[in-house]
Design a protein around this motif. Structure first.
Motif, PDB file in Angstrom:
ATOM      1  N   ASP A  94       0.849  -1.194   0.000  1.00 42.78           N
ATOM      2  CA  ASP A  94       0.000   0.000   0.000  1.00 42.78           C
ATOM      3  C   ASP A  94       0.881   1.238   0.000  1.00 42.78           C
ATOM      4  O   ASP A  94       1.835   1.330   0.786  1.00 42.78           O
ATOM      5  CB  ASP A  94      -0.900   0.016   1.233  1.00 42.78           C
ATOM      6  N   PHE A  95       0.557   2.176  -0.885  1.00 38.19           N
ATOM      7  CA  PHE A  95       1.322   3.402  -1.028  1.00 38.19           C
ATOM      8  C   PHE A  95       0.477   4.588  -0.581  1.00 38.19           C
ATOM      9  O   PHE A  95      -0.731   4.633  -0.825  1.00 38.19           O
ATOM     10  CB  PHE A  95       1.763   3.611  -2.474  1.00 38.19           C
ATOM     11  N   GLY A  96       1.120   5.551   0.064  1.00 38.06           N
ATOM     12  CA  GLY A  96       0.448   6.785   0.433  1.00 38.06           C
ATOM     13  C   GLY A  96       0.342   7.709  -0.762  1.00 38.06           C
ATOM     14  O   GLY A  96       0.859   7.426  -1.851  1.00 38.06           O
ATOM     15  N   ALA A  97      -0.312   8.826  -0.561  1.00 41.92           N
ATOM     16  CA  ALA A  97      -0.456   9.806  -1.637  1.00 41.92           C
ATOM     17  C   ALA A  97       0.895  10.347  -2.093  1.00 41.92           C
ATOM     18  O   ALA A  97       1.026  10.864  -3.208  1.00 41.92           O
ATOM     19  CB  ALA A  97      -1.362  10.947  -1.179  1.00 41.92           C
ATOM     20  N   ASP A  98       1.930  10.217  -1.242  1.00 42.45           N
ATOM     21  CA  ASP A  98       3.277  10.667  -1.576  1.00 42.45           C
ATOM     22  C   ASP A  98       4.091   9.592  -2.286  1.00 42.45           C
ATOM     23  O   ASP A  98       5.295   9.741  -2.501  1.00 42.45           O
ATOM     24  CB  ASP A  98       4.009  11.114  -0.308  1.00 42.45           C
ATOM     25  N   ASN A  99       3.430   8.453  -2.640  1.00 45.85           N
ATOM     26  CA  ASN A  99       4.057   7.331  -3.334  1.00 45.85           C
ATOM     27  C   ASN A  99       5.064   6.573  -2.476  1.00 45.85           C
ATOM     28  O   ASN A  99       5.852   5.781  -2.992  1.00 45.85           O
ATOM     29  CB  ASN A  99       4.722   7.775  -4.644  1.00 45.85           C
ATOM     30  N   LYS A 100       5.040   6.797  -1.174  1.00 45.92           N
ATOM     31  CA  LYS A 100       5.883   6.028  -0.257  1.00 45.92           C
ATOM     32  C   LYS A 100       5.083   4.870   0.314  1.00 45.92           C
ATOM     33  O   LYS A 100       3.892   5.001   0.594  1.00 45.92           O
ATOM     34  CB  LYS A 100       6.409   6.921   0.868  1.00 45.92           C
ATOM     35  N   MET A 101       5.742   3.716   0.497  1.00 40.69           N
ATOM     36  CA  MET A 101       5.041   2.559   1.034  1.00 40.69           C
ATOM     37  C   MET A 101       4.643   2.805   2.481  1.00 40.69           C
ATOM     38  O   MET A 101       5.446   3.274   3.281  1.00 40.69           O
ATOM     39  CB  MET A 101       5.912   1.302   0.944  1.00 40.69           C
ATOM     40  N   ARG A 102       3.398   2.469   2.801  1.00 41.07           N
ATOM     41  CA  ARG A 102       2.902   2.660   4.165  1.00 41.07           C
ATOM     42  C   ARG A 102       2.670   1.313   4.857  1.00 41.07           C
ATOM     43  O   ARG A 102       2.742   1.222   6.078  1.00 41.07           O
ATOM     44  CB  ARG A 102       1.628   3.509   4.165  1.00 41.07           C
TER      45      ARG A 102
END
Length: 209
Positions: free
Chosen positions: A189-197
């Motif tokens: 799952d990726f956040g809106a910032d494209n970092k994996m959460r």
């Protein structure tokens, strides 16, 4: 722990899985409404090098990846994988599915279900296309199973290593499973910032007998 308990929402697997990676557990899995089918294919030669493509346009532009795209209506994932490989790199290969990846992006209601394929030979001449620029990379020892790690030879040293820093952040977790020829499933799952959460990966259990 049962298989039903460890597999994240969106994933299915028939058989016994070994949990390999489970991180970001402080975050809930992102909720999604729809699922679209995609493919991703990789050519691996001599347990030593892999063909990747630099995405020149569209989703994932500027990143290195395998060759693939959407599964069209009426196609199976296997048919789509063969078509996309030929469209993006000009080659054909005896692709076999080696894993499944499930991606969800915060704020996007559609999840990506990606059937991952690999082949160890190919036919045709590799070409650059409007969408992808293919290039061979050396598989670094950190991504290879111990049983196949050998000393670097001249051929390996002539190629750049897989550019993980210019690929999707989850690749470093499942690529070793592909190179070990262990069927895998995973969700990231990726956040809106494209970092994996949050992310989880599992692989077919190795027979110890």
């Amino acid at each position: 722990m049962t298989q039903e308990q460890i597999i994240p929402p969106g994933l299915t697997y028939v058989g016994t899985l070994e949990e390999v990676v489970n991180r970001g557990v402080e975050n809930d899995w992102v909720i999604y409404e729809k699922v679209k089918e995609y493919t991703n294919a990789f050519i691996i030669l001599d347990e030593e090098k892999i063909l990747l493509g630099y995405k020149k346009r569209g989703f994932g532009v500027g990143l290195w990846n395998g060759f693939g795209g959407k599964v069209d209506p009426g196609e199976t994932p296997a048919q789509a994988a063969v078509r996309e490989l030929e469209e993006e790199a000009g080659i054909t290969a005896p692709l076999e599915q080696c894993g499944t990846l499930f991606f969800v992006v915060e704020g996007v209601d559609t999840a990506f279900n990606i059937s991952v394929f690999s082949a160890y030979q190919y036919s045709g001449t590799i070409i650059e296309t409007d969408e992808m620029r293919p290039e061979w990379f050396s598989i670094q020892e950190s991504l290879m199973p111990r049983s196949t790690v050998t000393s670097h030879d001249k051929k390996r040293e002539e190629l750049p290593a897989i550019p993980l820093e210019k690929m999707w952040a989850d690749d470093e977790f499942w690529m070793p499973l592909m190179f070990a020829r262990r069927h895998f499933v995973g969700r990231a799952d990726f956040g809106a910032d494209n970092k994996m959460r949050r992310w989880w990966f599992g692989a077919a259990q190795v027979d110890q007998s």
